[in-house]
Scaffold this active site. Structure first.
Site, PDB file in Angstrom:
ATOM      1  N   TYR A   5     -36.301  -4.317  28.419  1.00  0.00           N
ATOM      2  CA  TYR A   5     -34.862  -4.146  28.651  1.00  0.00           C
ATOM      3  C   TYR A   5     -34.133  -4.087  27.310  1.00  0.00           C
ATOM      4  CZ  TYR A   5     -30.204  -5.230  30.593  1.00  0.00           C
ATOM      5  OH  TYR A   5     -28.880  -5.200  30.947  1.00  0.00           O
ATOM      6  N   LYS A  58     -32.205  -1.062  25.453  1.00  0.00           N
ATOM      7  CA  LYS A  58     -30.777  -1.158  25.126  1.00  0.00           C
ATOM      8  C   LYS A  58     -30.518  -0.851  23.642  1.00  0.00           C
ATOM      9  CE  LYS A  58     -28.968  -1.908  29.120  1.00  0.00           C
ATOM     10  NZ  LYS A  58     -28.263  -0.787  29.756  1.00  0.00           N
TER      11      LYS A  58
HETATM   12  C1  AKB Z   1     -29.273  -9.185  32.807  1.00  0.00           C
HETATM   13  O1  AKB Z   1     -29.264 -10.402  32.936  1.00  0.00           O
HETATM   14  O2  AKB Z   1     -30.308  -8.495  32.770  1.00  0.00           O
HETATM   15  C2  AKB Z   1     -27.951  -8.481  32.625  1.00  0.00           C
HETATM   16  C3  AKB Z   1     -27.540  -8.418  31.194  1.00  0.00           C
HETATM   17  C4  AKB Z   1     -26.928  -9.579  30.530  1.00  0.00           C
HETATM   18  O3  AKB Z   1     -27.707  -7.415  30.570  1.00  0.00           O
HETATM   19  N1  AKB Z   1     -26.947  -9.134  33.405  1.00  0.00           N
END
Ligand code: AKB
Length: 319
Positions: A143, A147
């Site tokens: 993730y 990003k």
């Molecule tokens: C997550 O917890 O994955 C999202 C974020 C903070 O990007 N809410």
């Protein structure tokens, strides 16, 4: 006249952002993009046009942009942090291959693009306290990797092709309309559902673990105000730190308990969520957003808790 496409309009942010954009720019001027299986319903379906907009299908996106004369795209398609860790290839396909499609369509059709980044773009060796705007970004989750790539690719399309790309690094978003799914900060929404339903809350995050959070009305304003900001004032573009509050689980629990005295919490820490949470900042410094486009949150923890309990009670208990 703005003509906007929201990709991911039925998700946690998209469902409320589409309604807010329609209120500001007119229902007919905002297309609710969705994927099959997640069709818009109710006011989202009735309030303006909608179209199947699968971020992994560049030709489909191009056809919608041309048909509706779109000049701004809010690209909200992504897997959240925990589910991305379970499906890393899919997370990349949606987050980065999808972003590539969006940026190409934007370049060819002269559209502005907003694609959210996250506090997940930081990692364990980022300074955790008042995390600066420009600092180390070496996340260890897929993730986070996607990003950081989102920020860099969006910057690249701006400098190389002049595409008007902008984004913020959202903290955990708290709302009563559409629940999040598969995030590390989801507990800060789930705790309200437990409180309103009169249930004990089983907390997956350990006491003392602080993360930045924001109430959804502030998050919607952040996205729209950044997209409306004077480009001449923007020194940064992709990945503005924005925050409204930072708290550990016991603080939000205490805040809710002031209004729901019988509310109980038990900690059953989830190792994956806890490891991700510990790698993220404890608090962000959002000075750049404040200085470059006038960002200010309206809701702190007290005002957010009051409003969440009131609105969620009305929604779940009809009172
Ligand atoms: C997550 O917890 O994955 C999202 C974020 C903070 O990007 N809410």
């Amino acid at each position: 006249m703005k003509k906007i496409l929201v990709i991911g309009s039925t998700g946690q942010i998209g469902s409320e952002l589409t309604a807010e954009l329609r209120a500001r720019y007119g229902g007919d001027n905002v297309v609710a993009g969705y994927i099959l299986g997640a069709e818009p319903k109710g006011e989202l379906a009735a309030g303006g046009p909608s179209a199947v907009a699968d971020v992994t299908n560049g030709e489909q996106l191009a056809a919608i942009v041309k048909e509706h004369n779109i000049d701004a795209i809010y690209n909200l398609a992504a897997l959240l942090s925990v589910v991305a860790e379970q499906k890393p290839r899919l997370a990349w396909k949606i987050g980065i291959d999808g972003l590539w499609n969006v940026l190409e369509v934007a370049r060819e059709n002269n559209c502005a693009v907003f694609t959210p980044s996250s506090i997940g773009s930081f990692g364990p060796n980022t300074p955790h306290e008042l995390t600066p705007q420009d600092t180390i970004q070496r996340p260890r989750t897929i993730y986070g990797v996607s990003k950081v790539t989102t920020e860099l690719l969006s910057d690249y399309y701006h400098t190389k092709y002049g595409v008007d790309t902008r984004s913020v690094r959202f903290p955990g978003l708290i709302s009563y309309v559409t629940p999040p799914g598969g995030g590390t900060t989801d507990y800060a929404v789930d705790i309200f559902y437990a409180a309103v339903r009169g249930e004990k809350f089983i907390c997956p995050i350990a006491e003392g673990t602080r993360m930045d959070m924001m109430y959804m009305p502030d998050a919607l304003r952040a996205a729209i105000e950044l997209m409306e900001a004077d480009p001449a004032k923007l020194i940064h573009r992709n990945g503005f730190n924005v925050t409204a509050m930072s708290f550990p689980p016991e603080k939000i629990y205490a805040e809710i308990k002031k209004r729901v005295p019988d509310f109980e919490i038990e900690y059953q820490v989830d190792p994956l969520k806890q490891a991700i949470a510990e790698s993220w900042p404890d608090s962000l410094d959002d000075t750049a957003a404040r200085e470059e486009w006038g960002w200010r949150p309206n809701f702190g923890i007290g005002a957010m808790t009051r409003d969440m309990l009131e609105k969620l009670s009305a929604k779940l208990l009809n009172k």
